[in-house]
Design a protein around this motif. Structure first.
Motif, PDB file in Angstrom:
ATOM      1  N   MET A   1      60.665 -58.196  78.396  1.00  0.00           N
ATOM      2  CA  MET A   1      60.126 -56.855  78.522  1.00  0.00           C
ATOM      3  C   MET A   1      58.901 -56.735  77.622  1.00  0.00           C
ATOM      4  SD  MET A   1      62.298 -53.395  78.429  1.00  0.00           S
ATOM      5  CE  MET A   1      61.912 -52.329  77.103  1.00  0.00           C
ATOM      6  N   SER A   2      57.812 -56.184  78.137  1.00  0.00           N
ATOM      7  CA  SER A   2      56.586 -56.072  77.350  1.00  0.00           C
ATOM      8  C   SER A   2      56.672 -54.911  76.374  1.00  0.00           C
ATOM      9  CB  SER A   2      55.387 -55.896  78.275  1.00  0.00           C
ATOM     10  OG  SER A   2      55.429 -54.622  78.873  1.00  0.00           O
ATOM     11  N   ASN A   3      55.920 -55.039  75.314  1.00  0.00           N
ATOM     12  CA  ASN A   3      55.883 -53.994  74.291  1.00  0.00           C
ATOM     13  C   ASN A   3      54.778 -53.001  74.660  1.00  0.00           C
ATOM     14  OD1 ASN A   3      55.559 -52.439  72.000  1.00  0.00           O
ATOM     15  ND2 ASN A   3      55.867 -54.155  70.595  1.00  0.00           N
ATOM     16  N   PRO A   4      55.141 -51.753  75.020  1.00  0.00           N
ATOM     17  CA  PRO A   4      54.125 -50.794  75.442  1.00  0.00           C
ATOM     18  C   PRO A   4      53.128 -50.469  74.338  1.00  0.00           C
ATOM     19  CG  PRO A   4      56.296 -49.751  75.367  1.00  0.00           C
ATOM     20  CD  PRO A   4      56.479 -51.207  75.091  1.00  0.00           C
ATOM     21  N   GLN A   5      53.547 -50.582  73.086  1.00  0.00           N
ATOM     22  CA  GLN A   5      52.653 -50.292  71.976  1.00  0.00           C
ATOM     23  C   GLN A   5      51.524 -51.337  71.925  1.00  0.00           C
ATOM     24  OE1 GLN A   5      54.524 -50.023  68.196  1.00  0.00           O
ATOM     25  NE2 GLN A   5      52.966 -48.643  67.432  1.00  0.00           N
ATOM     26  N   LEU A   6      51.858 -52.591  72.153  1.00  0.00           N
ATOM     27  CA  LEU A   6      50.825 -53.628  72.180  1.00  0.00           C
ATOM     28  C   LEU A   6      49.870 -53.396  73.344  1.00  0.00           C
ATOM     29  CD1 LEU A   6      52.851 -56.827  71.250  1.00  0.00           C
ATOM     30  CD2 LEU A   6      51.296 -55.509  69.810  1.00  0.00           C
ATOM     31  N   THR A   7      50.394 -52.978  74.459  1.00  0.00           N
ATOM     32  CA  THR A   7      49.563 -52.673  75.612  1.00  0.00           C
ATOM     33  C   THR A   7      48.621 -51.510  75.288  1.00  0.00           C
ATOM     34  OG1 THR A   7      51.317 -53.416  77.084  1.00  0.00           O
ATOM     35  CG2 THR A   7      49.599 -52.057  78.050  1.00  0.00           C
ATOM     36  N   THR A   8      49.134 -50.492  74.636  1.00  0.00           N
ATOM     37  CA  THR A   8      48.310 -49.356  74.243  1.00  0.00           C
ATOM     38  C   THR A   8      47.245 -49.790  73.254  1.00  0.00           C
ATOM     39  OG1 THR A   8      50.169 -47.852  74.572  1.00  0.00           O
ATOM     40  CG2 THR A   8      48.370 -47.054  73.207  1.00  0.00           C
ATOM     41  N   ALA A   9      47.615 -50.603  72.287  1.00  0.00           N
ATOM     42  CA  ALA A   9      46.651 -51.088  71.299  1.00  0.00           C
ATOM     43  C   ALA A   9      45.568 -51.934  71.969  1.00  0.00           C
ATOM     44  CB  ALA A   9      47.358 -51.883  70.203  1.00  0.00           C
ATOM     45  N   SER A  10      45.963 -52.768  72.916  1.00  0.00           N
ATOM     46  CA  SER A  10      44.991 -53.600  73.629  1.00  0.00           C
ATOM     47  C   SER A  10      44.024 -52.743  74.431  1.00  0.00           C
ATOM     48  CB  SER A  10      45.700 -54.568  74.569  1.00  0.00           C
ATOM     49  OG  SER A  10      46.520 -55.436  73.843  1.00  0.00           O
ATOM     50  N   PHE A  11      44.560 -51.754  75.113  1.00  0.00           N
ATOM     51  CA  PHE A  11      43.714 -50.850  75.892  1.00  0.00           C
ATOM     52  C   PHE A  11      42.746 -50.102  74.973  1.00  0.00           C
ATOM     53  CE2 PHE A  11      42.835 -46.591  77.523  1.00  0.00           C
ATOM     54  CZ  PHE A  11      42.201 -46.924  78.708  1.00  0.00           C
ATOM     55  N   LEU A  12      43.251 -49.600  73.861  1.00  0.00           N
ATOM     56  CA  LEU A  12      42.422 -48.867  72.922  1.00  0.00           C
ATOM     57  C   LEU A  12      41.340 -49.772  72.341  1.00  0.00           C
ATOM     58  CD1 LEU A  12      41.819 -46.215  71.510  1.00  0.00           C
ATOM     59  CD2 LEU A  12      43.579 -46.767  69.822  1.00  0.00           C
ATOM     60  N   SER A  13      41.697 -51.007  72.033  1.00  0.00           N
ATOM     61  CA  SER A  13      40.717 -51.966  71.505  1.00  0.00           C
ATOM     62  C   SER A  13      39.582 -52.198  72.495  1.00  0.00           C
ATOM     63  CB  SER A  13      41.389 -53.301  71.182  1.00  0.00           C
ATOM     64  OG  SER A  13      42.242 -53.169  70.083  1.00  0.00           O
ATOM     65  N   ARG A  14      39.926 -52.392  73.755  1.00  0.00           N
ATOM     66  CA  ARG A  14      38.891 -52.596  74.778  1.00  0.00           C
ATOM     67  C   ARG A  14      38.020 -51.360  74.926  1.00  0.00           C
ATOM     68  NH1 ARG A  14      43.048 -55.357  77.587  1.00  0.00           N
ATOM     69  NH2 ARG A  14      43.509 -53.460  78.731  1.00  0.00           N
ATOM     70  N   ILE A  16      37.392 -49.151  72.628  1.00  0.00           N
ATOM     71  CA  ILE A  16      36.540 -49.056  71.441  1.00  0.00           C
ATOM     72  C   ILE A  16      35.376 -50.040  71.544  1.00  0.00           C
ATOM     73  CG2 ILE A  16      36.458 -49.473  68.950  1.00  0.00           C
ATOM     74  CD1 ILE A  16      39.362 -48.370  68.864  1.00  0.00           C
ATOM     75  N   GLU A  17      35.644 -51.244  72.025  1.00  0.00           N
ATOM     76  CA  GLU A  17      34.562 -52.227  72.192  1.00  0.00           C
ATOM     77  C   GLU A  17      33.495 -51.697  73.144  1.00  0.00           C
ATOM     78  OE1 GLU A  17      36.474 -55.809  73.481  1.00  0.00           O
ATOM     79  OE2 GLU A  17      37.404 -56.152  71.526  1.00  0.00           O
ATOM     80  N   ASP A  18      33.924 -51.081  74.232  1.00  0.00           N
ATOM     81  CA  ASP A  18      32.970 -50.491  75.176  1.00  0.00           C
ATOM     82  C   ASP A  18      32.169 -49.380  74.512  1.00  0.00           C
ATOM     83  OD1 ASP A  18      33.865 -52.186  77.178  1.00  0.00           O
ATOM     84  OD2 ASP A  18      35.156 -50.670  78.114  1.00  0.00           O
ATOM     85  N   GLU A  19      32.851 -48.546  73.752  1.00  0.00           N
ATOM     86  CA  GLU A  19      32.180 -47.434  73.063  1.00  0.00           C
ATOM     87  C   GLU A  19      31.207 -47.966  72.016  1.00  0.00           C
ATOM     88  OE1 GLU A  19      30.963 -43.631  72.138  1.00  0.00           O
ATOM     89  OE2 GLU A  19      32.003 -44.407  73.896  1.00  0.00           O
ATOM     90  N   GLN A  20      31.562 -49.031  71.320  1.00  0.00           N
ATOM     91  CA  GLN A  20      30.656 -49.626  70.338  1.00  0.00           C
ATOM     92  C   GLN A  20      29.392 -50.166  71.017  1.00  0.00           C
ATOM     93  OE1 GLN A  20      33.593 -52.307  68.606  1.00  0.00           O
ATOM     94  NE2 GLN A  20      33.359 -51.279  66.617  1.00  0.00           N
ATOM     95  N   ARG A  21      29.552 -50.757  72.172  1.00  0.00           N
ATOM     96  CA  ARG A  21      28.411 -51.276  72.929  1.00  0.00           C
ATOM     97  C   ARG A  21      27.486 -50.129  73.345  1.00  0.00           C
ATOM     98  NH1 ARG A  21      31.210 -55.030  74.795  1.00  0.00           N
ATOM     99  NH2 ARG A  21      32.281 -53.865  76.396  1.00  0.00           N
ATOM    100  N   ARG A  22      28.075 -49.059  73.868  1.00  0.00           N
ATOM    101  CA  ARG A  22      27.269 -47.885  74.270  1.00  0.00           C
ATOM    102  C   ARG A  22      26.605 -47.247  73.050  1.00  0.00           C
ATOM    103  NH1 ARG A  22      31.764 -47.174  77.700  1.00  0.00           N
ATOM    104  NH2 ARG A  22      32.682 -45.693  76.247  1.00  0.00           N
ATOM    105  N   PHE A  23      27.334 -47.191  71.939  1.00  0.00           N
ATOM    106  CA  PHE A  23      26.792 -46.630  70.704  1.00  0.00           C
ATOM    107  C   PHE A  23      25.563 -47.419  70.262  1.00  0.00           C
ATOM    108  CE2 PHE A  23      26.428 -46.555  66.117  1.00  0.00           C
ATOM    109  CZ  PHE A  23      26.475 -45.205  65.829  1.00  0.00           C
ATOM    110  N   ALA A  24      25.662 -48.742  70.273  1.00  0.00           N
ATOM    111  CA  ALA A  24      24.535 -49.591  69.861  1.00  0.00           C
ATOM    112  C   ALA A  24      23.328 -49.369  70.767  1.00  0.00           C
ATOM    113  CB  ALA A  24      24.944 -51.065  69.869  1.00  0.00           C
ATOM    114  N   GLN A  25      23.556 -49.238  72.067  1.00  0.00           N
ATOM    115  CA  GLN A  25      22.461 -48.983  73.004  1.00  0.00           C
ATOM    116  C   GLN A  25      21.800 -47.636  72.722  1.00  0.00           C
ATOM    117  OE1 GLN A  25      24.613 -49.330  76.680  1.00  0.00           O
ATOM    118  NE2 GLN A  25      24.242 -51.529  76.861  1.00  0.00           N
TER     119      GLN A  25
END
Length: 89
Positions: A1-14, A16-25
């Motif tokens: 069974m997958s850990n939903p918290q890890l899934t949430t953290a992974s989604f949030l990390s991605r 944030i990475e997208d937001e950081q890219r847009r922020f830099a632009q």
């Protein structure tokens, strides 16, 4: 069974990475605008820089707010990771 918290953290990390890219632009675009304004002093037809500077300040303020949001997201991901690494009692 997958850990939903890890899934949430992974989604949030991605997210944030997208937001950081847009922020830099956006920060780069703002710096280019600033350089353009500085290189083109107002003439008789334009009047003063006050409108340009006001707009730059508003955009910089918006970027600072986004930076705070990004930082909070990074903190949340760190806390999720720490919680996931802590054994359940």
């Amino acid at each position: 069974m997958s850990n939903p918290q890890l899934t949430t953290a992974s989604f949030l990390s991605r997210s944030i990475e997208d937001e950081q890219r847009r922020f830099a632009q956006e920060a780069e675009r703002l710096a280019e605008q600033d350089a353009c304004i500085a290189a083109n002093p107002p003439g008789a037809e334009r009047g003063t820089h006050s409108g340009d500077i006001t707009r730059l300040i508003q955009e910089a303020t918006f970027l600072l707010k986004r930076a705070v949001t990004i930082e909070a997201g990074l903190e949340a991901v760190g806390l999720m990771g720490a919680e996931a690494a802590t054994p359940e009692q």
